[in-house]
Design a protein around this motif. Sequence first.
Motif, mmCIF file in Angstrom:
data_model
loop_
_atom_site.group_PDB
_atom_site.id
_atom_site.type_symbol
_atom_site.label_atom_id
_atom_site.label_comp_id
_atom_site.label_asym_id
_atom_site.label_seq_id
_atom_site.Cartn_x
_atom_site.Cartn_y
_atom_site.Cartn_z
ATOM 1 N N UNK A 78 23.081 -25.999 13.271
ATOM 2 C CA UNK A 78 24.437 -24.529 12.875
ATOM 3 C C UNK A 78 25.224 -25.522 12.306
ATOM 4 N N UNK A 79 26.367 -25.395 11.176
ATOM 5 C CA UNK A 79 28.190 -25.569 11.024
ATOM 6 C C UNK A 79 27.600 -26.051 9.532
ATOM 7 N N UNK A 80 28.289 -26.708 9.198
ATOM 8 C CA UNK A 80 28.799 -27.317 7.930
ATOM 9 C C UNK A 80 26.882 -27.845 7.315
ATOM 10 N N UNK A 81 27.122 -27.434 5.961
ATOM 11 C CA UNK A 81 25.412 -28.328 5.709
ATOM 12 C C UNK A 81 25.529 -29.692 5.064
ATOM 13 N N UNK A 82 24.640 -30.267 6.059
ATOM 14 C CA UNK A 82 24.641 -31.554 5.462
ATOM 15 C C UNK A 82 23.061 -31.313 4.269
ATOM 16 N N UNK A 83 22.556 -31.567 3.213
ATOM 17 C CA UNK A 83 21.559 -31.841 1.984
ATOM 18 C C UNK A 83 20.801 -33.116 2.346
ATOM 19 N N UNK A 84 19.868 -33.289 2.110
ATOM 20 C CA UNK A 84 18.867 -34.242 2.915
ATOM 21 C C UNK A 84 17.479 -33.881 1.777
ATOM 22 N N UNK A 85 17.622 -35.406 0.460
ATOM 23 C CA UNK A 85 17.120 -35.170 -0.956
ATOM 24 C C UNK A 85 15.510 -36.376 -0.415
ATOM 25 N N UNK A 86 14.344 -36.003 -0.394
ATOM 26 C CA UNK A 86 13.706 -37.083 -0.247
ATOM 27 C C UNK A 86 12.796 -37.881 -1.905
ATOM 28 N N UNK A 87 12.071 -38.965 -1.440
ATOM 29 C CA UNK A 87 11.851 -39.972 -2.787
ATOM 30 C C UNK A 87 10.440 -39.866 -3.368
ATOM 31 N N UNK A 88 9.731 -40.193 -4.115
ATOM 32 C CA UNK A 88 8.698 -39.681 -4.775
ATOM 33 C C UNK A 88 7.486 -39.970 -3.837
ATOM 34 N N UNK A 89 6.589 -39.359 -3.724
ATOM 35 C CA UNK A 89 5.672 -39.304 -2.542
ATOM 36 C C UNK A 89 5.555 -38.975 -1.324
ATOM 37 N N UNK A 90 6.940 -38.244 -1.517
ATOM 38 C CA UNK A 90 7.292 -38.140 0.422
ATOM 39 C C UNK A 90 7.565 -36.381 0.759
ATOM 40 N N UNK A 101 19.094 -35.740 15.106
ATOM 41 C CA UNK A 101 20.847 -35.749 15.397
ATOM 42 C C UNK A 101 21.959 -35.948 14.347
ATOM 43 N N UNK A 102 21.340 -35.236 13.100
ATOM 44 C CA UNK A 102 22.413 -34.456 12.310
ATOM 45 C C UNK A 102 22.968 -32.438 13.637
ATOM 46 N N UNK A 103 22.036 -32.339 13.918
ATOM 47 C CA UNK A 103 21.975 -31.279 14.233
ATOM 48 C C UNK A 103 22.671 -30.770 15.980
ATOM 49 N N UNK A 104 22.722 -32.125 16.873
ATOM 50 C CA UNK A 104 23.007 -32.626 17.860
ATOM 51 C C UNK A 104 24.335 -32.892 17.558
ATOM 52 N N UNK A 105 24.934 -33.788 16.743
ATOM 53 C CA UNK A 105 26.297 -33.863 15.828
ATOM 54 C C UNK A 105 27.599 -32.209 15.601
ATOM 55 N N UNK A 106 26.599 -31.006 15.345
ATOM 56 C CA UNK A 106 27.298 -30.301 15.102
ATOM 57 C C UNK A 106 27.141 -29.427 13.706
ATOM 58 N N UNK A 277 27.690 -40.977 11.143
ATOM 59 C CA UNK A 277 28.460 -41.161 12.774
ATOM 60 C C UNK A 277 29.767 -41.780 12.271
ATOM 61 N N UNK A 278 29.952 -42.539 11.392
ATOM 62 C CA UNK A 278 30.444 -43.176 10.952
ATOM 63 C C UNK A 278 31.459 -41.870 9.953
ATOM 64 N N UNK A 279 31.289 -41.393 8.452
ATOM 65 C CA UNK A 279 31.346 -40.858 7.666
ATOM 66 C C UNK A 279 31.827 -39.460 8.516
ATOM 67 N N UNK A 280 31.591 -38.899 9.770
ATOM 68 C CA UNK A 280 32.339 -38.049 10.122
ATOM 69 C C UNK A 280 32.807 -37.878 11.815
ATOM 70 N N UNK A 281 33.401 -38.969 11.251
ATOM 71 C CA UNK A 281 34.640 -39.354 12.389
ATOM 72 C C UNK A 281 34.162 -39.680 13.580
ATOM 73 N N UNK A 282 32.565 -39.580 14.300
ATOM 74 C CA UNK A 282 32.198 -39.986 15.875
ATOM 75 C C UNK A 282 31.407 -41.032 16.104
ATOM 76 N N UNK A 283 31.890 -41.537 15.483
ATOM 77 C CA UNK A 283 32.002 -43.534 15.623
ATOM 78 C C UNK A 283 32.986 -43.998 16.460
#
Length: 283
Positions: A78-90, A101-106, A277-283
């Motif tokens: 829960x919280x602000x949304x990060x979208x994840x998009x895969x590649x060919x045959x993924x 990991x993203x969810x645990x970060x809030x 983590x660096x992007x969201x300021x938790x590193x």
Amino acid sequence: MSSKIYFGKNKRFSFRRSALNVGSRLHHRIAPNHALKTARRIFLTPAKGKENNPTPSGMVIEALGTAEGKMMTYKLGCGPTWVLTHGWSGSANQFFPLMEYIAEAGYTALAYDHPGHGRSEGKEGSIPAFLSALDGILNQQEQVEGVIAHSMGGATLLESEHQALKGKPIILVAPVLKYWENLFGTVEASGYSMKLFHAVVADVGKRYNTTIESIDPFEKLGQRQSPVTIVHDRGDRFAPFSVSEQATEFTHVSLVATEGLGHGRVLKSDPLKQAFAQIIGQS
């Protein structure tokens, strides 16, 4: 079709490739419509990837309607949304460990299967189809915090001009930044009739009202204003690491180089988690 037709590097002569060249050209000459249908199946049908990651507890799985049909989405946290998009045959399954990991970060982690992939509808895939599905998913999000894209998913993401992406940070994992150059070279080396391949490309372009010349992920990367982090393995056999190095000529692009992780294992790696983590300021 497996990733090898799109990202292979073997350009040595073989009798098999020579026979394929003669056979595909003859097929196109004798039965052009059937040859085009066959070529579409070869070039636009992804291989079904293995889903090896267990489904995290609490994940919400839901089909969302898009212009490409119903795309299966996977939401965790829960919280602000990060979208994840895969590649060919993924598939979205490749992101499940990272989503935890993203969810645990809030944050909310939202992944989805592209057309013809995973559990989504559709039988064919292409960058225009991927782009249509991506924009369809973004249309249904209240707010997007950032995007993580793997391989061909990154090439697609860079083509999107969706308002939800304006100013948002992006993480590209093992991106194929010179997609068409790599694709055409590989198809040519395979021995398949280039005339027939061009016919498939033109057919797809006609459906989506676009041309291959307008699709240039590397150029679109340079035009981005938001910060972009590339996480790429030096030994990647499918997406050239050297192109990611070249991309650092753009001041808004930074590169995290990994070793021994290849094209797929990097999605589970600590360097990718640390980049997030660096992007969201938790590193």
